[in-house]
Design a protein around this motif. Structure first.
Motif, PDB file in Angstrom:
ATOM      1  N   GLY A  84       0.942  -1.153  -0.211  1.00 25.98           N
ATOM      2  CA  GLY A  84       0.044   0.017   0.109  1.00 25.98           C
ATOM      3  C   GLY A  84       0.771   1.218  -0.028  1.00 25.98           C
ATOM      4  N   PRO A  85       0.528   2.153   1.057  1.00 32.92           N
ATOM      5  CA  PRO A  85       1.565   3.384   0.785  1.00 32.92           C
ATOM      6  C   PRO A  85       2.818   3.289   1.287  1.00 32.92           C
ATOM      7  CG  PRO A  85       0.096   3.078   3.066  1.00 32.92           C
ATOM      8  CD  PRO A  85      -0.553   2.287   1.983  1.00 32.92           C
ATOM      9  N   LEU A  86       3.136   2.251   1.817  1.00 35.73           N
ATOM     10  CA  LEU A  86       4.659   1.949   2.187  1.00 35.73           C
ATOM     11  C   LEU A  86       5.431   1.336   1.064  1.00 35.73           C
ATOM     12  CD1 LEU A  86       4.393   0.592   5.729  1.00 35.73           C
ATOM     13  CD2 LEU A  86       4.617   2.852   5.012  1.00 35.73           C
ATOM     14  N   LYS A  87       4.918   1.243  -0.240  1.00 36.17           N
ATOM     15  CA  LYS A  87       5.487   0.629  -1.210  1.00 36.17           C
ATOM     16  C   LYS A  87       6.670   1.261  -1.726  1.00 36.17           C
ATOM     17  CE  LYS A  87       2.261   2.110  -4.830  1.00 36.17           C
ATOM     18  NZ  LYS A  87       1.214   1.875  -5.637  1.00 36.17           N
ATOM     19  N   THR A  88       6.528   2.490  -1.812  1.00 39.34           N
ATOM     20  CA  THR A  88       7.876   3.574  -2.334  1.00 39.34           C
ATOM     21  C   THR A  88       9.105   3.167  -1.227  1.00 39.34           C
ATOM     22  OG1 THR A  88       6.382   4.963  -3.350  1.00 39.34           O
ATOM     23  CG2 THR A  88       8.713   5.628  -2.889  1.00 39.34           C
ATOM     24  N   GLN A  89       8.699   3.309   0.092  1.00 39.28           N
ATOM     25  CA  GLN A  89       9.951   3.256   0.876  1.00 39.28           C
ATOM     26  C   GLN A  89      10.586   1.733   0.857  1.00 39.28           C
ATOM     27  OE1 GLN A  89       6.945   4.661   1.636  1.00 39.28           O
ATOM     28  NE2 GLN A  89       7.006   6.443   2.739  1.00 39.28           N
ATOM     29  N   ALA A  90       9.535   0.863   0.850  1.00 39.96           N
ATOM     30  CA  ALA A  90       9.979  -0.507   0.778  1.00 39.96           C
ATOM     31  C   ALA A  90      10.752  -0.870  -0.525  1.00 39.96           C
ATOM     32  CB  ALA A  90       8.855  -1.673   0.737  1.00 39.96           C
ATOM     33  N   ALA A  91      10.506  -0.335  -1.593  1.00 39.35           N
ATOM     34  CA  ALA A  91      11.387  -0.708  -2.864  1.00 39.35           C
ATOM     35  C   ALA A  91      12.681   0.073  -2.691  1.00 39.35           C
ATOM     36  CB  ALA A  91      10.513   0.232  -4.205  1.00 39.35           C
ATOM     37  N   HIS A  92      12.977   1.086  -2.046  1.00 38.26           N
ATOM     38  CA  HIS A  92      14.265   1.876  -1.748  1.00 38.26           C
ATOM     39  C   HIS A  92      15.046   1.264  -0.742  1.00 38.26           C
ATOM     40  CE1 HIS A  92      12.234   4.873  -4.079  1.00 38.26           C
ATOM     41  NE2 HIS A  92      13.516   5.480  -4.375  1.00 38.26           N
ATOM     42  N   TRP A  93      14.193   0.536   0.244  1.00 37.92           N
ATOM     43  CA  TRP A  93      14.893  -0.048   1.507  1.00 37.92           C
ATOM     44  C   TRP A  93      15.337  -1.368   0.780  1.00 37.92           C
ATOM     45  CZ3 TRP A  93      13.120  -4.635   4.787  1.00 37.92           C
ATOM     46  CH2 TRP A  93      14.103  -4.555   5.772  1.00 37.92           C
ATOM     47  N   PHE A  94      14.527  -2.261   0.109  1.00 37.39           N
ATOM     48  CA  PHE A  94      14.869  -3.550  -0.146  1.00 37.39           C
ATOM     49  C   PHE A  94      16.220  -3.499  -1.401  1.00 37.39           C
ATOM     50  CE2 PHE A  94      10.646  -5.016   1.013  1.00 37.39           C
ATOM     51  CZ  PHE A  94      11.152  -6.005   1.936  1.00 37.39           C
ATOM     52  N   SER A  95      16.092  -2.173  -2.045  1.00 43.82           N
ATOM     53  CA  SER A  95      17.175  -1.937  -2.978  1.00 43.82           C
ATOM     54  C   SER A  95      18.567  -1.971  -2.306  1.00 43.82           C
ATOM     55  CB  SER A  95      16.720  -0.697  -4.132  1.00 43.82           C
ATOM     56  OG  SER A  95      17.806  -0.401  -4.761  1.00 43.82           O
ATOM     57  N   SER A  96      18.517  -1.215  -1.107  1.00 44.48           N
ATOM     58  CA  SER A  96      19.784  -0.766  -0.363  1.00 44.48           C
ATOM     59  C   SER A  96      20.174  -2.006   0.149  1.00 44.48           C
ATOM     60  CB  SER A  96      19.444   0.328   0.392  1.00 44.48           C
ATOM     61  OG  SER A  96      18.454  -0.233   1.391  1.00 44.48           O
ATOM     62  N   LEU A  97      19.268  -2.973   0.383  1.00 47.44           N
ATOM     63  CA  LEU A  97      19.794  -4.117   1.154  1.00 47.44           C
ATOM     64  C   LEU A  97      20.367  -5.272   0.099  1.00 47.44           C
ATOM     65  CD1 LEU A  97      16.798  -5.281   3.344  1.00 47.44           C
ATOM     66  CD2 LEU A  97      18.968  -4.430   4.126  1.00 47.44           C
ATOM     67  N   LYS A  98      20.024  -5.034  -1.183  1.00 47.77           N
ATOM     68  CA  LYS A  98      20.670  -5.870  -2.109  1.00 47.77           C
ATOM     69  C   LYS A  98      22.063  -5.422  -2.653  1.00 47.77           C
ATOM     70  CE  LYS A  98      16.171  -7.148  -4.691  1.00 47.77           C
ATOM     71  NZ  LYS A  98      15.583  -6.782  -5.802  1.00 47.77           N
ATOM     72  N   ALA A  99      22.375  -4.277  -2.603  1.00 49.52           N
ATOM     73  CA  ALA A  99      23.523  -3.686  -2.780  1.00 49.52           C
ATOM     74  C   ALA A  99      23.916  -2.407  -2.026  1.00 49.52           C
ATOM     75  CB  ALA A  99      23.750  -3.408  -4.402  1.00 49.52           C
ATOM     76  N   TRP A 100      24.899  -2.331  -1.271  1.00 49.09           N
ATOM     77  CA  TRP A 100      25.105  -0.862  -0.662  1.00 49.09           C
ATOM     78  C   TRP A 100      26.750  -0.795  -0.646  1.00 49.09           C
ATOM     79  CZ3 TRP A 100      22.069   3.021  -0.003  1.00 49.09           C
ATOM     80  CH2 TRP A 100      22.782   4.205   1.090  1.00 49.09           C
ATOM     81  N   PRO A 101      27.254   0.330  -0.986  1.00 51.97           N
ATOM     82  CA  PRO A 101      26.716   1.637  -1.554  1.00 51.97           C
ATOM     83  C   PRO A 101      26.217   1.618  -2.699  1.00 51.97           C
ATOM     84  CG  PRO A 101      28.970   1.939  -1.141  1.00 51.97           C
ATOM     85  CD  PRO A 101      28.799   0.620  -0.618  1.00 51.97           C
ATOM     86  N   GLN A 102      25.274   2.376  -3.193  1.00 54.51           N
ATOM     87  CA  GLN A 102      24.588   2.381  -4.531  1.00 54.51           C
ATOM     88  C   GLN A 102      25.638   3.429  -5.328  1.00 54.51           C
ATOM     89  OE1 GLN A 102      21.646   1.023  -5.745  1.00 54.51           O
ATOM     90  NE2 GLN A 102      20.865  -0.286  -3.985  1.00 54.51           N
ATOM     91  N   VAL A 103      26.639   3.041  -5.659  1.00 58.42           N
ATOM     92  CA  VAL A 103      27.339   4.044  -6.442  1.00 58.42           C
ATOM     93  C   VAL A 103      27.555   3.576  -8.046  1.00 58.42           C
ATOM     94  CG1 VAL A 103      29.704   5.123  -6.543  1.00 58.42           C
ATOM     95  CG2 VAL A 103      28.716   4.603  -4.367  1.00 58.42           C
ATOM     96  N   HIS A 104      27.272   4.717  -8.846  1.00 57.52           N
ATOM     97  CA  HIS A 104      27.589   4.501 -10.170  1.00 57.52           C
ATOM     98  C   HIS A 104      28.415   5.376 -10.794  1.00 57.52           C
ATOM     99  CE1 HIS A 104      23.586   2.731  -9.562  1.00 57.52           C
ATOM    100  NE2 HIS A 104      23.595   2.475 -11.062  1.00 57.52           N
ATOM    101  N   GLN A 105      29.527   4.821 -11.554  1.00 59.82           N
ATOM    102  CA  GLN A 105      30.669   5.455 -12.002  1.00 59.82           C
ATOM    103  C   GLN A 105      30.569   5.827 -13.432  1.00 59.82           C
ATOM    104  OE1 GLN A 105      34.271   3.385 -10.634  1.00 59.82           O
ATOM    105  NE2 GLN A 105      33.961   4.294  -8.469  1.00 59.82           N
ATOM    106  N   ALA A 106      31.100   6.775 -13.813  1.00 60.49           N
ATOM    107  CA  ALA A 106      30.930   7.273 -15.428  1.00 60.49           C
ATOM    108  C   ALA A 106      31.933   8.366 -15.664  1.00 60.49           C
ATOM    109  CB  ALA A 106      29.599   7.477 -15.916  1.00 60.49           C
ATOM    110  N   SER A 107      32.290   8.795 -16.805  1.00 57.38           N
ATOM    111  CA  SER A 107      33.137   9.824 -17.321  1.00 57.38           C
ATOM    112  C   SER A 107      32.153  10.797 -17.850  1.00 57.38           C
ATOM    113  CB  SER A 107      34.121   9.258 -18.300  1.00 57.38           C
ATOM    114  OG  SER A 107      35.040  10.353 -18.591  1.00 57.38           O
TER     115      SER A 107
END
Length: 423
Positions: free
Chosen positions: A231-254
């Protein structure tokens, strides 16, 4: 009195059924009242459109032609019904010659634009995806210089209508939003919008009106629908589970950046009237006896790209179309780099805000003004871009700004609101 007491006694003895009946009647009354308000809005909009239809036209004039690209699959398949109820009657009452073209599959709008004939106005009825396909197909044409002068109307029928916030007054009422957008097309008020040209290594260029996003916030937002059961917690849950899968969430580019250019004066929408015959004769004689001196053509200066290595949670490139009424001294796009020093709590908080409005920036973000930029991404595992809320495979690309490339119909009230915000 005895009859009234008998009714109260019956309600008390059957309080469960009475409570259920009260709830059903309350909900039904609220639903019927909402339907009545929607019908009132439609009636008022049709009455206003009828005034446009009653205007007299000259014997040599013709009815305005409008080509409508309608995506019936938008808004979970409700777009066709929304258009027929709220927009079609307004356009017909106004005396507009309407040609509706419905898309059958994703990507068809790009192909349809290759075959489109000249029209007085182009109307996009759908969401962000339909609009992005239409402008991409339009600007890929060989004669796009001519067709880009055609004014474009946007009727927000999709689940995401990000550009509509810049063109029409913001409201939670779907019917009012659609009818206001349709009436703004009839009134003829327009604003010039910038366009992003995104060119990959092999693919044809893609065009966008809002932004290109790449990074962890985009990846987490793409998984929100998976957690619908929260329900209303789905957005927070998506970011929380995403952080559990990989942390820190760093992207590198030029990143390579080209400085912005000074903004030239706005070109008039209508050509000035042709001088009289006598004035043209005098001007030709003057040029014959005293020809103007031609200035030598200067060689274009080489582009000076500034290189920068980026290590960030997210990188986005966006236009200033969120407030197109604001005056700017330079034509530029905005490069936003979200730093890599987010805590997990900050990542969830900022990500939740960005899921509602992708233009939100964290206080620690780095923002750069540029005329163009080049993204050099890793060969593997680069993920995906979001280009105007549509998903594309992420590859190295060059993003250039096409300033004031397209004209869109807008409401005068929204333009006044944007000017007040800029002040």
């Amino acid at each position: 009195m005895a009859r009234v007491m008998r009714v109260f006694r019956t309600l008390r003895n059957h309080w469960k059924k009475s409570t259920l009946a009260a709830c059903v009647l309350s909900y039904g009354g609220h639903w019927l009242y909402g339907k009545h308000c929607d019908n009132v809005l439609r009636r008022e909009a049709c009455q206003e459109a009828r005034e446009f239809g009653r205007q007299l036209i000259g014997p040599t004039e013709r009815l305005k032609k409008a080509t409508i690209i309608l995506n019936p699959a938008a808004c979970s398949g409700k777009a066709n019904s929304l258009f027929e109820k709220n927009s079609a009657p307004i356009l017909h009452l106004a005396g507009v010659e309407v040609k509706v073209v419905k898309t059958d599959y994703e990507g068809q709008a790009k192909k349809l634009m290759e075959l489109m004939d000249q029209t007085d106005m182009l109307i996009v009825a759908g969401g962000d995806g339909t609009l992005q396909e239409v402008i991409t197909g339009l600007l890929r044409r060989a004669d796009q210089e001519v067709f880009s002068q055609t004014p474009i109307g946007f009727i927000p029928l999709g689940s995401q209508n990000s550009l509509s916030r810049s063109l029409h007054s913001v409201t939670d009422n779907k019917v009012k939003h659609i009818t206001t957008a349709t009436l703004s097309i009839l009134k003829g008020e327009t604003m010039s919008l910038d366009v992003l040209q995104i060119k990959g290594e092999r693919e044809l260029p893609v065009f966008a009106l809002l932004s290109l996003r790449w990074g962890a916030f985009r990846d987490a937002a793409a998984t929100i629908s998976k957690y619908w059961y929260l329900g209303p917690l789905k957005t927070q849950a998506a970011h929380w589970f995403s952080s559990l899968k990989a942390w820190p969430q760093v992207h590198q580019a030029s990143l390579s950046i080209l400085p912005p250019m000074p903004r030239p004066p706005d070109e008039p929408l209508h050509k000035p009237p042709r001088p009289g015959l006598l004035s043209r004769i005098v001007l030709r004689l003057k040029n014959y006896w005293d020809p103007p001196v031609e200035e030598p053509v200067k060689a274009p200066e080489p582009e000076r790209w500034q290189e920068k290595e980026v290590s960030a949670v997210e990188l986005s490139v966006s236009t200033h179309n969120k407030n197109p009424a604001q005056w700017r001294a330079k034509d530029s796009l905005l490069v936003c780099i979200e730093p890599e020093n987010f805590t997990m709590g900050q990542f969830i908080t900022v990500g939740t805000q960005k899921a509602e409005d992708p233009s939100v920036r964290s206080p620690s973000s780095e923002q750069l003004e540029a005329g163009a930029c080049r993204l050099h991404l890793p060969q593997e595992g680069a993920g995906f871009y979001n280009i105007d809320n549509e998903e594309y495979e992420a590859t190295s690309a060059e993003v250039r700004l096409l300033p004031r490339k397209l004209r869109f119909f807008c409401s005068a009230e929204r333009r006044a609101e944007l000017l007040a915000q800029a002040a």
